[in-house]
Design a protein around this motif. Structure first.
Motif, PDB file in Angstrom:
ATOM      1  N   LYS A  99       0.806  -1.226   0.000  1.00  0.00           N
ATOM      2  CA  LYS A  99       0.000   0.000   0.000  1.00  0.00           C
ATOM      3  C   LYS A  99       0.833   1.268   0.000  1.00  0.00           C
ATOM      4  O   LYS A  99       0.377   2.317  -0.434  1.00  0.00           O
ATOM      5  CB  LYS A  99      -0.992  -0.004   1.157  1.00  0.00           C
ATOM      6  N   ASP A 100       2.098   1.188   0.445  1.00  0.00           N
ATOM      7  CA  ASP A 100       2.960   2.369   0.429  1.00  0.00           C
ATOM      8  C   ASP A 100       3.236   2.846  -0.993  1.00  0.00           C
ATOM      9  O   ASP A 100       3.655   3.992  -1.187  1.00  0.00           O
ATOM     10  CB  ASP A 100       4.290   2.077   1.131  1.00  0.00           C
ATOM     11  N   MET A 101       2.992   1.997  -1.969  1.00  0.00           N
ATOM     12  CA  MET A 101       3.197   2.396  -3.366  1.00  0.00           C
ATOM     13  C   MET A 101       2.281   3.544  -3.773  1.00  0.00           C
ATOM     14  O   MET A 101       2.585   4.263  -4.719  1.00  0.00           O
ATOM     15  CB  MET A 101       2.950   1.207  -4.310  1.00  0.00           C
ATOM     16  N   GLN A 102       1.183   3.731  -3.063  1.00  0.00           N
ATOM     17  CA  GLN A 102       0.249   4.798  -3.413  1.00  0.00           C
ATOM     18  C   GLN A 102       0.878   6.181  -3.275  1.00  0.00           C
ATOM     19  O   GLN A 102       0.395   7.141  -3.866  1.00  0.00           O
ATOM     20  CB  GLN A 102      -1.024   4.693  -2.583  1.00  0.00           C
ATOM     21  N   ASP A 103       1.964   6.267  -2.526  1.00  0.00           N
ATOM     22  CA  ASP A 103       2.624   7.548  -2.310  1.00  0.00           C
ATOM     23  C   ASP A 103       3.764   7.821  -3.284  1.00  0.00           C
ATOM     24  O   ASP A 103       4.388   8.883  -3.221  1.00  0.00           O
ATOM     25  CB  ASP A 103       3.170   7.607  -0.873  1.00  0.00           C
ATOM     26  N   GLU A 104       4.044   6.881  -4.163  1.00  0.00           N
ATOM     27  CA  GLU A 104       5.143   7.033  -5.122  1.00  0.00           C
ATOM     28  C   GLU A 104       4.777   8.051  -6.206  1.00  0.00           C
ATOM     29  O   GLU A 104       3.620   8.142  -6.629  1.00  0.00           O
ATOM     30  CB  GLU A 104       5.479   5.692  -5.782  1.00  0.00           C
ATOM     31  N   THR A 105       5.772   8.778  -6.684  1.00  0.00           N
ATOM     32  CA  THR A 105       5.548   9.761  -7.746  1.00  0.00           C
ATOM     33  C   THR A 105       5.844   9.187  -9.125  1.00  0.00           C
ATOM     34  O   THR A 105       5.553   9.829 -10.128  1.00  0.00           O
ATOM     35  CB  THR A 105       6.421  11.001  -7.528  1.00  0.00           C
ATOM     36  N   LYS A 106       6.433   7.998  -9.164  1.00  0.00           N
ATOM     37  CA  LYS A 106       6.715   7.308 -10.423  1.00  0.00           C
ATOM     38  C   LYS A 106       6.048   5.945 -10.382  1.00  0.00           C
ATOM     39  O   LYS A 106       5.895   5.351  -9.314  1.00  0.00           O
ATOM     40  CB  LYS A 106       8.222   7.111 -10.619  1.00  0.00           C
ATOM     41  N   GLU A 107       5.675   5.453 -11.566  1.00  0.00           N
ATOM     42  CA  GLU A 107       5.130   4.105 -11.631  1.00  0.00           C
ATOM     43  C   GLU A 107       6.227   3.099 -11.313  1.00  0.00           C
ATOM     44  O   GLU A 107       7.347   3.212 -11.798  1.00  0.00           O
ATOM     45  CB  GLU A 107       4.543   3.802 -13.011  1.00  0.00           C
TER      46      GLU A 107
ATOM     47  N   ALA B 240      10.623  -4.842 -10.505  1.00  0.00           N
ATOM     48  CA  ALA B 240      10.923  -5.224 -11.884  1.00  0.00           C
ATOM     49  C   ALA B 240      11.098  -4.030 -12.811  1.00  0.00           C
ATOM     50  O   ALA B 240      11.782  -4.149 -13.829  1.00  0.00           O
ATOM     51  CB  ALA B 240       9.822  -6.129 -12.428  1.00  0.00           C
ATOM     52  N   ALA B 241      10.490  -2.885 -12.479  1.00  0.00           N
ATOM     53  CA  ALA B 241      10.603  -1.717 -13.356  1.00  0.00           C
ATOM     54  C   ALA B 241      10.235  -0.445 -12.611  1.00  0.00           C
ATOM     55  O   ALA B 241       9.397  -0.465 -11.713  1.00  0.00           O
ATOM     56  CB  ALA B 241       9.706  -1.879 -14.576  1.00  0.00           C
ATOM     57  N   ILE B 242      10.866   0.647 -13.014  1.00  0.00           N
ATOM     58  CA  ILE B 242      10.519   1.982 -12.545  1.00  0.00           C
ATOM     59  C   ILE B 242      10.316   2.830 -13.782  1.00  0.00           C
ATOM     60  O   ILE B 242      11.159   2.840 -14.677  1.00  0.00           O
ATOM     61  CB  ILE B 242      11.628   2.601 -11.663  1.00  0.00           C
ATOM     62  N   GLY B 243       9.193   3.525 -13.839  1.00  0.00           N
ATOM     63  CA  GLY B 243       8.888   4.339 -15.006  1.00  0.00           C
ATOM     64  C   GLY B 243       8.827   5.810 -14.679  1.00  0.00           C
ATOM     65  O   GLY B 243       9.543   6.308 -13.812  1.00  0.00           O
ATOM     66  N   THR B 244       7.929   6.490 -15.366  1.00  0.00           N
ATOM     67  CA  THR B 244       7.714   7.921 -15.156  1.00  0.00           C
ATOM     68  C   THR B 244       6.451   8.102 -14.322  1.00  0.00           C
ATOM     69  O   THR B 244       5.908   7.136 -13.800  1.00  0.00           O
ATOM     70  CB  THR B 244       7.545   8.633 -16.512  1.00  0.00           C
ATOM     71  N   GLY B 245       5.969   9.298 -14.252  1.00  0.00           N
ATOM     72  CA  GLY B 245       4.736   9.564 -13.527  1.00  0.00           C
ATOM     73  C   GLY B 245       3.501   9.044 -14.223  1.00  0.00           C
ATOM     74  O   GLY B 245       2.438   8.938 -13.616  1.00  0.00           O
ATOM     75  N   THR B 246       3.640   8.682 -15.504  1.00  0.00           N
ATOM     76  CA  THR B 246       2.454   8.250 -16.259  1.00  0.00           C
ATOM     77  C   THR B 246       2.581   6.895 -16.935  1.00  0.00           C
ATOM     78  O   THR B 246       1.587   6.372 -17.433  1.00  0.00           O
ATOM     79  CB  THR B 246       2.110   9.285 -17.350  1.00  0.00           C
ATOM     80  N   GLN B 247       3.780   6.319 -16.985  1.00  0.00           N
ATOM     81  CA  GLN B 247       3.919   5.031 -17.657  1.00  0.00           C
ATOM     82  C   GLN B 247       5.201   4.327 -17.248  1.00  0.00           C
ATOM     83  O   GLN B 247       6.108   4.937 -16.707  1.00  0.00           O
ATOM     84  CB  GLN B 247       3.903   5.200 -19.175  1.00  0.00           C
ATOM     85  N   THR B 248       5.227   3.041 -17.515  1.00  0.00           N
ATOM     86  CA  THR B 248       6.435   2.247 -17.302  1.00  0.00           C
ATOM     87  C   THR B 248       6.466   1.139 -18.340  1.00  0.00           C
ATOM     88  O   THR B 248       5.437   0.762 -18.881  1.00  0.00           O
ATOM     89  CB  THR B 248       6.489   1.658 -15.875  1.00  0.00           C
ATOM     90  N   LEU B 249       7.644   0.642 -18.597  1.00  0.00           N
ATOM     91  CA  LEU B 249       7.814  -0.422 -19.570  1.00  0.00           C
ATOM     92  C   LEU B 249       7.852  -1.755 -18.837  1.00  0.00           C
ATOM     93  O   LEU B 249       8.700  -1.977 -17.977  1.00  0.00           O
ATOM     94  CB  LEU B 249       9.117  -0.225 -20.348  1.00  0.00           C
TER      95      LEU B 249
END
Length: 145
Positions: free
Chosen positions: A36-44, A63-72
């Motif tokens: 649930k702490d992921m809800q506070d992240e600014t990046k996907e 597995a991945a870190i993206g931008t504020g609107t998408q990730t690969l």
């Protein structure tokens, strides 16, 4: 002289509530409680839970870190470490910094690809969970697969 690369897999530990581990993952609510702490992240961010045949968590990975609107999300990357961890199935969890739990078209497309790859490898995708502001969306609960 040629060199041969040796693959080394290391694991780190994350402290979690004892009640959340050592029992089967029976609901997306359990996964939401862990992440649930992921809800506070600014990046996907994309996390993968590796499960044993009893649906208990063997390990997890970022597995991945993206931008504020998408990730690969590449299925090969998602399944690589799941296979190394000897997972019988997996759950993919990612956040939407916008706060919504509604899946995007990209989410729907990658989840479908992960389901197909999982069938081919014999390591099924148990759920694809999106975490938003204080809530989550589950493809399994929504009947998407």
């Amino acid at each position: 002289m040629a060199y041969l690369k040796e693959l080394k897999v290391t694991f780190t530990r994350k402290r979690v509530d004892d009640d959340l581990l050592n029992k089967p993952v029976e609901s997306p609510g359990q996964v939401f409680a862990l992440f649930k702490d992921m809800q506070d992240e600014t990046k996907e961010k994309v996390f993968v839970l590796h499960l044993n045949p009893q649906l208990e968590i063997l390990s997890w990975e970022l597995a991945a870190i993206g931008t504020g609107t998408q990730t690969l999300m590449d299925p090969a990357e998602i399944y690589r470490n799941a296979i190394l961890a000897r997972a019988s199935s997996l759950i993919v969890v990612h956040n939407h910094p916008s706060g919504t739990c509604k899946p995007s078209q990209a989410d729907i497309a990658i989840a479908a690809r992960l389901v197909e790859v999982g069938k081919l490898l014999g390591v099924p995708l148990q759920d694809f969970i999106i975490i938003g502001d204080g809530a989550y969306g589950s493809f399994r609960e929504d009947g998407r697969f």
